[in-house]
Write a protein that holds these residues in place. Sequence first.
Motif, PDB file in Angstrom:
ATOM      1  N   LEU A  47     -11.029 -40.635  36.516  1.00 28.74           N
ATOM      2  CA  LEU A  47     -10.786 -40.990  35.112  1.00 28.74           C
ATOM      3  C   LEU A  47     -12.076 -41.424  34.419  1.00 28.74           C
ATOM      4  O   LEU A  47     -12.320 -41.070  33.267  1.00 28.74           O
ATOM      5  N   ALA A  48     -12.900 -42.203  35.123  1.00 27.71           N
ATOM      6  CA  ALA A  48     -14.176 -42.638  34.550  1.00 27.71           C
ATOM      7  C   ALA A  48     -15.067 -41.432  34.268  1.00 27.71           C
ATOM      8  O   ALA A  48     -15.706 -41.346  33.212  1.00 27.71           O
ATOM      9  N   LEU A  49     -15.080 -40.487  35.186  1.00 27.61           N
ATOM     10  CA  LEU A  49     -15.865 -39.266  34.986  1.00 27.61           C
ATOM     11  C   LEU A  49     -15.316 -38.458  33.820  1.00 27.61           C
ATOM     12  O   LEU A  49     -16.084 -37.936  32.999  1.00 27.61           O
ATOM     13  N   ASP A  50     -14.002 -38.393  33.716  1.00 30.65           N
ATOM     14  CA  ASP A  50     -13.367 -37.658  32.623  1.00 30.65           C
ATOM     15  C   ASP A  50     -13.771 -38.257  31.274  1.00 30.65           C
ATOM     16  O   ASP A  50     -14.055 -37.519  30.329  1.00 30.65           O
ATOM     17  N   LYS A  51     -13.820 -39.576  31.189  1.00 29.78           N
ATOM     18  CA  LYS A  51     -14.217 -40.231  29.943  1.00 29.78           C
ATOM     19  C   LYS A  51     -15.664 -39.925  29.573  1.00 29.78           C
ATOM     20  O   LYS A  51     -16.035 -39.976  28.409  1.00 29.78           O
ATOM     21  N   LEU A  52     -16.488 -39.617  30.587  1.00 24.35           N
ATOM     22  CA  LEU A  52     -17.881 -39.241  30.341  1.00 24.35           C
ATOM     23  C   LEU A  52     -18.016 -37.756  30.002  1.00 24.35           C
ATOM     24  O   LEU A  52     -19.114 -37.278  29.751  1.00 24.35           O
ATOM     25  N   GLY A  53     -16.887 -37.047  30.027  1.00 26.51           N
ATOM     26  CA  GLY A  53     -16.926 -35.616  29.725  1.00 26.51           C
ATOM     27  C   GLY A  53     -17.276 -34.761  30.929  1.00 26.51           C
ATOM     28  O   GLY A  53     -17.788 -33.651  30.783  1.00 26.51           O
ATOM     29  N   VAL A  54     -16.991 -35.291  32.118  1.00 23.96           N
ATOM     30  CA  VAL A  54     -17.331 -34.593  33.354  1.00 23.96           C
ATOM     31  C   VAL A  54     -16.057 -34.067  34.000  1.00 23.96           C
ATOM     32  O   VAL A  54     -15.084 -34.804  34.161  1.00 23.96           O
ATOM     33  N   GLU A  55     -16.086 -32.784  34.370  1.00 29.31           N
ATOM     34  CA  GLU A  55     -14.979 -32.196  35.117  1.00 29.31           C
ATOM     35  C   GLU A  55     -15.409 -32.069  36.567  1.00 29.31           C
ATOM     36  O   GLU A  55     -16.494 -31.578  36.856  1.00 29.31           O
ATOM     37  N   VAL A  56     -14.557 -32.534  37.472  1.00 30.14           N
ATOM     38  CA  VAL A  56     -14.840 -32.462  38.905  1.00 30.14           C
ATOM     39  C   VAL A  56     -13.897 -31.451  39.525  1.00 30.14           C
ATOM     40  O   VAL A  56     -12.682 -31.503  39.309  1.00 30.14           O
ATOM     41  N   LYS A  57     -14.470 -30.542  40.304  1.00 26.81           N
ATOM     42  CA  LYS A  57     -13.677 -29.550  41.025  1.00 26.81           C
ATOM     43  C   LYS A  57     -13.936 -29.763  42.514  1.00 26.81           C
ATOM     44  O   LYS A  57     -15.084 -29.778  42.952  1.00 26.81           O
ATOM     45  N   ASP A  58     -12.862 -29.976  43.269  1.00 29.92           N
ATOM     46  CA  ASP A  58     -12.999 -30.149  44.708  1.00 29.92           C
ATOM     47  C   ASP A  58     -13.023 -28.778  45.367  1.00 29.92           C
ATOM     48  O   ASP A  58     -12.127 -27.965  45.158  1.00 29.92           O
ATOM     49  N   THR A  59     -14.077 -28.531  46.153  1.00 31.26           N
ATOM     50  CA  THR A  59     -14.225 -27.246  46.843  1.00 31.26           C
ATOM     51  C   THR A  59     -14.361 -27.518  48.340  1.00 31.26           C
ATOM     52  O   THR A  59     -14.639 -28.658  48.741  1.00 31.26           O
TER      53      THR A  59
END
Length: 70
Positions: A47-59
């Motif tokens: 959620l913190a990353l999302d607020k920074l505009g970051v999308e995380v993809k688990d690979t």
Amino acid sequence: VGASHDRKNPSDQEAAEVDHAHIQSLVDARQQARRDRDYAAADELRLALDKLGVEVKDTPAGPEWTLRRS
């Protein structure tokens, strides 16, 4: 011609201001929380990353992140 070509596009300026080391540290902390099975902490970090505009993809090779473009 003039100085107008020296002005940065607002999205370029935002990208220049992004602290990649800070984002990577949050991604790393989230990955460690997942390894520790602390899914509540991992969700909070996402959620913190999302607020920074970051999308995380688990690979399979580990998490990858990108900045959302507005």
